[in-house]
Design a protein around this motif. Structure first.
Motif, short mmCIF file in Angstrom:
data_model
loop_
_atom_site.label_atom_id
_atom_site.label_comp_id
_atom_site.label_asym_id
_atom_site.label_seq_id
_atom_site.Cartn_x
_atom_site.Cartn_y
_atom_site.Cartn_z
N GLN A 166 0.83 -1.20 0.00
CA GLN A 166 0.00 0.00 0.00
C GLN A 166 0.87 1.26 0.00
N GLN A 167 1.98 1.18 0.74
CA GLN A 167 2.88 2.33 0.83
C GLN A 167 3.41 2.70 -0.55
N PRO A 201 7.07 5.06 8.31
CA PRO A 201 7.11 3.58 8.32
C PRO A 201 7.07 2.99 6.92
N VAL A 202 8.15 3.15 6.18
CA VAL A 202 8.27 2.56 4.84
C VAL A 202 9.64 1.89 4.73
N PHE A 206 0.96 4.86 -2.28
CA PHE A 206 0.91 6.24 -1.77
C PHE A 206 2.11 7.04 -2.28
N ILE A 207 3.27 6.39 -2.28
CA ILE A 207 4.46 7.10 -2.77
C ILE A 207 4.32 7.39 -4.25
N LYS A 267 9.62 2.78 13.33
CA LYS A 267 9.25 4.04 12.69
C LYS A 267 7.77 4.33 12.86
N GLY A 268 6.98 3.25 12.97
CA GLY A 268 5.55 3.43 13.20
C GLY A 268 5.25 4.01 14.57
N PRO A 328 12.99 -2.03 11.68
CA PRO A 328 12.96 -0.58 11.50
C PRO A 328 11.54 -0.05 11.22
N VAL A 329 10.75 -0.80 10.46
CA VAL A 329 9.45 -0.26 10.08
C VAL A 329 8.51 -0.19 11.29
N ASP A 357 -1.92 9.09 4.96
CA ASP A 357 -2.03 7.84 4.19
C ASP A 357 -0.92 6.87 4.57
N ILE A 358 0.32 7.39 4.52
CA ILE A 358 1.48 6.54 4.82
C ILE A 358 1.41 6.01 6.25
N ARG A 359 0.88 6.83 7.15
CA ARG A 359 0.80 6.42 8.56
C ARG A 359 -0.39 5.50 8.81
N ARG A 394 -7.20 6.16 7.71
CA ARG A 394 -8.14 6.08 6.58
C ARG A 394 -9.45 6.80 6.93
N TYR A 443 -0.98 13.09 2.59
CA TYR A 443 -0.04 12.05 2.19
C TYR A 443 0.57 11.35 3.40
#
Lengths: 234, 312
Positions: free
Chosen positions: A2-3, A87-88, A6-7, B73-74, B69-70, B100-102, B105, B97
């Motif tokens: 999904q990321q 978080p990617v 978005f990117i 980062k969350g 890491p992901v 969305d990435i975080r 929804r 944006y």
């Protein structure tokens, strides 16, 4: 996954609000249009061979112009840091940017669909090579996008990214005209490295898996190299 | 919440961060203080997973930063120094944006955006391009960016640098409010700022921790010396040095001419231990000097900071 979407979406949005998109498109259409139509009426043949013959060369300069900002701009503004602390994964970022580049190349090709439609009205156009040509153009565009992305990841300066990318793409397109300088033992290998040759095969209407694999490999190598460069920057 | 063990980072031969160990509990506002080039930004970048440490481990809430890491980062909202955001995007698009990435929804996204616009005061700039914003406004957008997912840990690198005094107070209030329930780590080289916002202060210099204590304790008992300031009329320098320097409690006498004629400003550095004031007063009373001022100078962070980070 999904990321990635978005990117991709964000990159496209960014691209189409920047003037670069329209400048690159205008230059591309002007150059291809002029080169194509200046010879079209002289040969008086209802085909697009001339257009597709020139495409590798124009792509070698146009595609790096599209991809040059994808990493270089992030590195120079520092937004790369904000991006990487979301978080990617690296893979998400690279794939998102790569797909955005391919979508931009596709957007670039859309206006040129006017040519075959126009020719179709003028005479009997054989659609096979035309469809093949566009499929080939997409694959070649994807390969060059991979190369351009790698060039962009190398530097924070967009001009350097453009020149590096263009030189690599240019070398790939002209390599088969330089075979003269290659020692005999390497001739067979080197002759397969040229992008034009593989593209012309597809543009003739013959979609051979070997040609597609060539473009996919170039794209993959570019992305993998970009991945390595990113890792190195940590 | 956050455990840092022997964190070290080399840039080629240069050691930017040298074996730092820290433990940061939940709900603490920690200030990372240090002069320029002390390794503050490098430390924060390693905490967020942007830089890879040369050696050492960072664990954040049961996750190893290097291995997951992901996930880490969350958990973290991070605002890098000088808020590097995409200059070409509109604030509204940018925050959308990030939402969305975080993983926000629908209604959650809309609600969160509305909330952040309220908290960070972004009403009037939502439809401006980020590149057009002033530094303070950009910083606020950056703060909204960092707080987007309502993260458990908020890491801010020099959040108030370049802001005007009103904006500094606003941002401080926001940070204090967040610090009620979240863990906040902020770096700064402005001491008053750390004093005003942080529960705990870690001072680093040349990549090493030189002090790590609660703000209150650091200010009250952190050093050996206590300072007394005096202004005396009718006294000459040699006499002062002779009389006051003879006292047991005084370690060092420094004098300088005061604002008026005849007046001397004196700073006495006193030995650690008992209260020196009575002895000093008694000594002054023996003379015919006129005592104009007698103050006990509280050790402010500034002097502690200078002591700990000065070139040795």
């Amino acid at each position: 996954m999904q990321q990635v979407v978005f990117i991709l979406k964000k990159e496209l949005q960014d691209f189409f609000i920047s003037p670069i998109a329209y400048i690159v498109m205008a230059v591309f259409l002007l150059v291809t249009g002029w080169l194509f139509f200046s010879a079209f009426f002289i040969f008086d043949q209802a085909d697009m061979r001339n257009f597709f013959n020139l495409l590798p060369m124009t792509f070698a300069f146009v595609v790096p112009a599209i991809t040059m900002r994808l990493f270089a701009e992030e590195l120079s503004t520092g937004s790369y840091e904000t991006l990487l602390t979301l978080p990617v994964t690296f893979r998400d970022i690279i794939l998102g940017k790569f797909l955005a580049g391919v979508a931009m190349v596709a957007a670039l090709l859309v206006p040129t669909l006017f040519y075959p439609i126009f020719i179709g009205f003028m005479g009997e156009l054989d659609w096979g090579p035309v469809i093949g040509g566009y499929v080939g153009a997409l694959f070649m565009g994807a390969a060059f996008t991979g190369v351009g992305l790698f060039a962009s990841a190398l530097t924070r300066n967009q001009i350097i990214a453009f020149i590096t990318g263009a030189v690599i793409c240019f070398a790939l397109t002209t390599i088969e005209r330089m075979l003269f300088f290659v020692p005999g033992a390497l001739l067979k290998i080197v002759s397969h490295l040229g992008a034009s040759l593989h593209f012309q095969n597809i543009a003739r209407g013959i979609v051979d898996s070997r040609d597609l694999i060539y473009f996919i490999s170039v794209a993959f190598l570019g992305l993998y190299a970009a991945h390595l460069v990113m890792q190195e920057k940590k | 919440m956050i455990q840092v063990e022997d964190l070290t980072k080399f840039y080629n031969d240069f050691c930017a961060v040298d074996r730092i160990s820290l433990e940061i509990p939940k709900g603490e506002i920690m200030g990372l203080l240090g002069p320029n080039g002390a390794g503050k930004t490098t430390t924060l970048r390693m905490l967020t997973g942007y830089f890879k440490p040369t050696s050492g481990r960072i664990r954040i809430k049961d996750h190893d930063v290097d291995e997951q890491p992901v996930a880490v980062k969350g958990l973290i909202g991070y605002l890098p120094e000088s808020a590097p955001l995409y200059p070409g995007m509109m604030v509204y698009d940018y925050l959308g944006y990030i939402a969305d990435i975080r993983g926000l929804r629908g209604d959650a996204k809309a609600g969160r955006l509305r909330d952040l616009v309220e908290r960070c005061g972004l009403h009037e700039i939502m439809h401006k391009t980020i590149g057009e914003l002033s530094k303070g406004l950009k910083q606020r957008v950056g703060l909204a960016h960092a707080m987007m997912s309502d993260p458990e840990i908020l890491i801010l690198d020099e959040p108030t640098s370049g802001l005007d005094p009103n904006q500094i107070v606003e941002i401080r209030d926001i940070i204090r409010a967040i610090g009620q329930e979240k863990t906040v780590i902020l770096s700064t080289h402005i001491l008053s700022e750390a004093e005003a916002t942080c529960d705990r202060i870690v001072i680093i210099n040349k990549g090493r921790i030189v002090a790590d204590d609660s703000t209150a304790r650091l200010k009250s008992n952190a050093g050996a010396t206590r300072q007394i300031g005096l202004s005396l009329q009718n006294a000459d320098e040699a006499d002062i040095r002779a009389t006051l320097g003879a006292l047991d409690v005084v370690a060092e006498v420094s004098t300088r001419p005061g604002a008026d004629n005849d007046v001397m400003d004196i700073t006495l550095a006193c030995r650690h231990g008992s209260d020196p004031r009575a002895a000093i007063y008694a000594a002054v009373k023996q003379t015919d000097w006129i005592l104009l001022t007698f103050v006990q100078q509280a050790r402010d962070l500034e002097s502690i900071f200078r002591e700990l980070t000065k070139e040795s």
